[in-house]
Motif scaffolding. Structure first.
Motif, PDB file in Angstrom:
ATOM      1  N   SER A 127       0.842  -1.204   0.000  1.00 15.01           N
ATOM      2  CA  SER A 127       0.000   0.000   0.000  1.00 15.01           C
ATOM      3  C   SER A 127       0.872   1.248   0.000  1.00 15.01           C
ATOM      4  O   SER A 127       0.565   2.242  -0.668  1.00 15.01           O
ATOM      5  CB  SER A 127      -0.926   0.012   1.220  1.00 15.01           C
ATOM      6  N   SER A 128       1.974   1.199   0.755  1.00 16.49           N
ATOM      7  CA  SER A 128       2.877   2.349   0.772  1.00 16.49           C
ATOM      8  C   SER A 128       3.531   2.544  -0.585  1.00 16.49           C
ATOM      9  O   SER A 128       3.721   3.680  -1.038  1.00 16.49           O
ATOM     10  CB  SER A 128       3.931   2.187   1.871  1.00 16.49           C
ATOM     11  N   VAL A 129       3.870   1.459  -1.253  1.00 11.21           N
ATOM     12  CA  VAL A 129       4.437   1.545  -2.600  1.00 11.21           C
ATOM     13  C   VAL A 129       3.431   2.184  -3.562  1.00 11.21           C
ATOM     14  O   VAL A 129       3.771   3.060  -4.362  1.00 11.21           O
ATOM     15  CB  VAL A 129       4.853   0.150  -3.105  1.00 11.21           C
ATOM     16  N   ARG A 130       2.199   1.744  -3.458  1.00  8.12           N
ATOM     17  CA  ARG A 130       1.151   2.278  -4.332  1.00  8.12           C
ATOM     18  C   ARG A 130       0.904   3.766  -4.070  1.00  8.12           C
ATOM     19  O   ARG A 130       0.832   4.578  -5.004  1.00  8.12           O
ATOM     20  CB  ARG A 130      -0.139   1.485  -4.111  1.00  8.12           C
ATOM     21  N   GLU A 131       0.799   4.128  -2.768  1.00 14.61           N
ATOM     22  CA  GLU A 131       0.406   5.488  -2.417  1.00 14.61           C
ATOM     23  C   GLU A 131       1.545   6.501  -2.543  1.00 14.61           C
ATOM     24  O   GLU A 131       1.317   7.651  -2.929  1.00 14.61           O
ATOM     25  CB  GLU A 131      -0.138   5.519  -0.984  1.00 14.61           C
ATOM     26  N   ILE A 132       2.774   6.082  -2.193  1.00 11.03           N
ATOM     27  CA  ILE A 132       3.867   7.062  -2.084  1.00 11.03           C
ATOM     28  C   ILE A 132       4.884   6.936  -3.215  1.00 11.03           C
ATOM     29  O   ILE A 132       5.758   7.780  -3.359  1.00 11.03           O
ATOM     30  CB  ILE A 132       4.575   6.939  -0.719  1.00 11.03           C
ATOM     31  N   TRP A 133       4.750   5.908  -4.039  1.00 10.28           N
ATOM     32  CA  TRP A 133       5.621   5.808  -5.209  1.00 10.28           C
ATOM     33  C   TRP A 133       4.811   5.883  -6.498  1.00 10.28           C
ATOM     34  O   TRP A 133       5.019   6.769  -7.319  1.00 10.28           O
ATOM     35  CB  TRP A 133       6.447   4.511  -5.183  1.00 10.28           C
ATOM     36  N   ILE A 134       3.862   4.968  -6.667  1.00 15.56           N
ATOM     37  CA  ILE A 134       3.132   4.910  -7.934  1.00 15.56           C
ATOM     38  C   ILE A 134       2.264   6.151  -8.145  1.00 15.56           C
ATOM     39  O   ILE A 134       2.343   6.813  -9.194  1.00 15.56           O
ATOM     40  CB  ILE A 134       2.269   3.636  -8.015  1.00 15.56           C
ATOM     41  N   LYS A 135       1.419   6.476  -7.182  1.00 18.24           N
ATOM     42  CA  LYS A 135       0.434   7.557  -7.391  1.00 18.24           C
ATOM     43  C   LYS A 135       1.061   8.920  -7.641  1.00 18.24           C
ATOM     44  O   LYS A 135       0.587   9.655  -8.511  1.00 18.24           O
ATOM     45  CB  LYS A 135      -0.561   7.576  -6.237  1.00 18.24           C
ATOM     46  N   PRO A 136       2.129   9.318  -6.919  1.00 20.69           N
ATOM     47  CA  PRO A 136       2.764  10.601  -7.278  1.00 20.69           C
ATOM     48  C   PRO A 136       3.307  10.615  -8.701  1.00 20.69           C
ATOM     49  O   PRO A 136       3.173  11.635  -9.401  1.00 20.69           O
ATOM     50  CB  PRO A 136       3.888  10.722  -6.237  1.00 20.69           C
ATOM     51  N   TYR A 137       3.922   9.519  -9.138  1.00 20.22           N
ATOM     52  CA  TYR A 137       4.411   9.461 -10.514  1.00 20.22           C
ATOM     53  C   TYR A 137       3.251   9.521 -11.510  1.00 20.22           C
ATOM     54  O   TYR A 137       3.343  10.198 -12.550  1.00 20.22           O
ATOM     55  CB  TYR A 137       5.233   8.190 -10.742  1.00 20.22           C
TER      56      TYR A 137
END
Length: 288
Positions: free
Chosen positions: A89-99
């Motif tokens: 979830s942290s990968v999705r929220e703080i890496w994927i979504k900002p990009y």
């Protein structure tokens, strides 16, 4: 007579044993299937990973134990199931979504690794250092030490996201190289024994962390990751330290400028916007 009969049987047996010892069999270097654990019924975790990563971004997430996806000569333990969703979830929220917000979905679909491999413990090296993540040829990212992940502990979340952004920056520069000028800024401080240094020493030499002293590639991705995960205020505080010489300050600012230009020229990404979105996503994730 009896002894002669025993000798008669022992000699052929000895020859047979010698022949067997001389025979070399190739040890299989691929997993032996069918022993259990290589097939399973899809469950709620698999459904969630498919919905959040595989379907929208074509990213496979492997969490079931497979030593051939890891450094099998090291002692590494599997990830606990209850850590999978919080970590990803942290990968999705703080890496994927900002990009996605700054660069668009097409960017992630094109450049994101096609596979994540998760493990519970770190990989220990003989020199006492540990490996927290690895990027392999733009295809796969391995994330380790996830059994300690706590989504409410800011240092742990930052550490994991630092690893994620660090490894993805490797994929980016392996695809489109950063300016060669970077390697000439302060190469005299790169060393294979970076672990004998501290962040304080690195700062005084114009590098953002001790690990950035490993080589120019690590220097580049550490700078990218620090700017994104720890934010501009943290970077400024390092540059503005009283014990950091003027030359080192100038080098750190030059590297910051080169990172911003690199993202703009090579990937048409507004790095400052990405930095703001990453910081905003981090704050929201911790507050949730």
């Amino acid at each position: 007579m009896k002894r002669n009969n025993i000798t008669q049987y022992l000699i052929p047996l000895l020859l047979l044993l010698l022949a067997a010892c001389g025979k070399e069999e190739k040890i299989k270097d691929t997993p032996i299937l069918g022993l259990g654990g290589d097939t399973w019924v899809s469950g709620p975790i698999d459904d969630w990973l498919k919905k959040e990563f595989l379907d929208p971004y074509n990213i496979e997430v492997k969490y079931r134990w497979d030593p051939y996806e890891l450094n099998y000569v090291k002692s590494i333990v599997p990830i606990r199931e209850e850590k999978i969703q919080p970590s990803m979830s942290s990968v999705r929220e703080i890496w994927i979504k900002p990009y996605v917000k700054v660069a668009g979905e097409s960017f992630i679909k094109k450049y994101a690794p096609k596979q994540f491999v998760l493990a519970g413990s770190a990989e220990w090296n003989n020199d006492g250092t540990i490996v927290l993540g690895q990027a392999e040829g733009g295809r796969k990212i391995v994330l380790l030490l996830l059994n300690e992940f706590d989504p409410k502990d800011r240092p742990q979340v930052e550490r994991m996201l630092h690893t994620m952004h660090h490894e993805f920056a490797h994929i980016l520069h392996q695809t489109k190289l950063y300016p060669l000028e970077w390697k000439a800024l302060n190469p005299e401080w790169y060393t294979a024994t970076w672990f004998n240094n501290t962040d304080e020493i690195a700062h005084q030499q114009g590098l953002i962390s001790a690990y950035a002293k490993a080589n120019a590639d690590e220097d580049f991705v550490e700078t990218v990751s620090f700017l994104l995960v720890y934010g501009q205020a943290h970077f400024d505080s390092v540059v503005n330290k009283e014990n950091v010489p003027a030359k080192a300050k100038a080098i750190l600012r030059k590297k910051e400028s080169m990172v911003v230009d690199y993202f703009t020229k090579q990937y048409q990404i507004d790095f400052r916007a990405l930095q703001r979105e990453t910081q905003s996503a981090l704050a929201a994730f911790l507050a949730d």
